[in-house]
Design a protein around this motif. Structure first.
Motif, PDB file in Angstrom:
ATOM      1  N   VAL A 125      64.168  22.563  20.079  1.00  0.00           N
ATOM      2  CA  VAL A 125      65.522  22.895  19.646  1.00  0.00           C
ATOM      3  C   VAL A 125      66.511  21.960  20.338  1.00  0.00           C
ATOM      4  CG1 VAL A 125      67.290  24.710  19.648  1.00  0.00           C
ATOM      5  CG2 VAL A 125      64.878  25.299  19.308  1.00  0.00           C
ATOM      6  N   TYR A 166      70.202  21.547  21.881  1.00  0.00           N
ATOM      7  CA  TYR A 166      71.336  22.312  22.373  1.00  0.00           C
ATOM      8  C   TYR A 166      72.534  21.407  22.577  1.00  0.00           C
ATOM      9  CZ  TYR A 166      68.000  26.055  23.394  1.00  0.00           C
ATOM     10  OH  TYR A 166      67.047  27.022  23.288  1.00  0.00           O
ATOM     11  N   ASP A 168      72.582  26.431  20.331  1.00  0.00           N
ATOM     12  CA  ASP A 168      72.152  25.797  19.090  1.00  0.00           C
ATOM     13  C   ASP A 168      72.926  26.380  17.902  1.00  0.00           C
ATOM     14  OD1 ASP A 168      71.088  28.329  19.138  1.00  0.00           O
ATOM     15  OD2 ASP A 168      69.056  27.739  18.560  1.00  0.00           O
TER      16      ASP A 168
END
Length: 242
Positions: A80, A82, A104
């Motif tokens: 992911v 950020y 996110d």
């Protein structure tokens, strides 16, 4: 670092961190990933990553977990992404608060932060509304009973800007962000272990809160810190819960 309750505030924060070890891991992982993504995956040439890894080790995070998240951030593994967002606002009695987040989903995060400010007696400010009341610096804090003379000698020799003792005997060392690591390493090499060691936003002036105001302010700070996307909370209140 003046004020009756500075040391109590530190102990309160450390106690909450101990209670919420898993949340500390989550925050450290995010810091590792952002630091590695922005400055590269080699801690020897990335001071921010080095500091994040130190925090991870202090939280007893396994080395393979640290490496895996560095790899995610640098593209060796899928992960992911950020982004860092800072919010500013006011707490009880106009106390200044800075909230640093990694998220996110910025729509979710701003809604969560605004909701907590509103529900617990504060209000969100605009960008720059309180940041001028803080200084970006390195900060190391030593427990009461530590030798002030020894800390001062080692810290100033290593490049620290200032050494301050408070009313309770705690000692605060202040540095420029760029010299923080050198000062920290020199102090630890001299056998001086800080209770707090971080690059932070330090309030230039503080306000004293007691009684109901102190309890309300602490509740607001605790609820902000409990938000999943929050990494750090800075404020200028000395919260006296005694």
């Amino acid at each position: 670092m003046a004020g009756h309750s500075k040391w109590a505030n530190i102990q309160h924060r450390k106690g909450r961190q101990d209670e919420k070890r898993q949340r500390i891991w989550t925050r450290v992982v995010r810091e590792i990933m952002v630091a590695a993504r922005t400055g590269g995956g080699d801690p020897t040439s990335n001071p921010r990553l080095r500091l994040a890894i130190d925090k991870a080790k202090a939280a007893n995070m396994p080395a393979d977990t640290i490496k895996r998240n560095v790899d995610k951030a640098t593209g060796n593994l899928e992960g992911v992404t950020y982004e860092e967002i800072r919010y500013e606002g006011y707490g009880i009695a106009g106390a200044a608060i800075i909230v640093d987040t990694m998220t996110d989903n910025r729509v979710r995060t701003v809604a969560d932060v605004r909701h907590v400010f509103s529900k617990y007696g504060g209000n969100m400010g605009t960008e720059g509304s309180v940041a001028f009341q803080f200084k970006h610096c390195g900060q190391l804090i030593f427990a009461p009973g530590t030798s002030e003379d020894q800390v001062m000698e080692v810290a100033l020799e290593a490049g620290a800007d200032d050494v301050i003792a408070d009313d309770e005997g705690a000692i605060e060392v202040l540095t420029e962000p760029g010299t923080f690591e050198a000062v920290k390493e020199a102090l630890e090499a001299a056998g001086l272990k800080p209770e707090v060691a971080e690059v932070t936003m330090r309030a230039e002036n503080t306000i004293e809160l007691t009684g109901d105001d102190a309890e309300r302010m602490q509740k607001l700070l605790d609820m902000i810190e409990d938000l999943d996307d929050v990494q750090n909370v800075y404020h200028n209140a000395n919260v006296d819960l005694a």
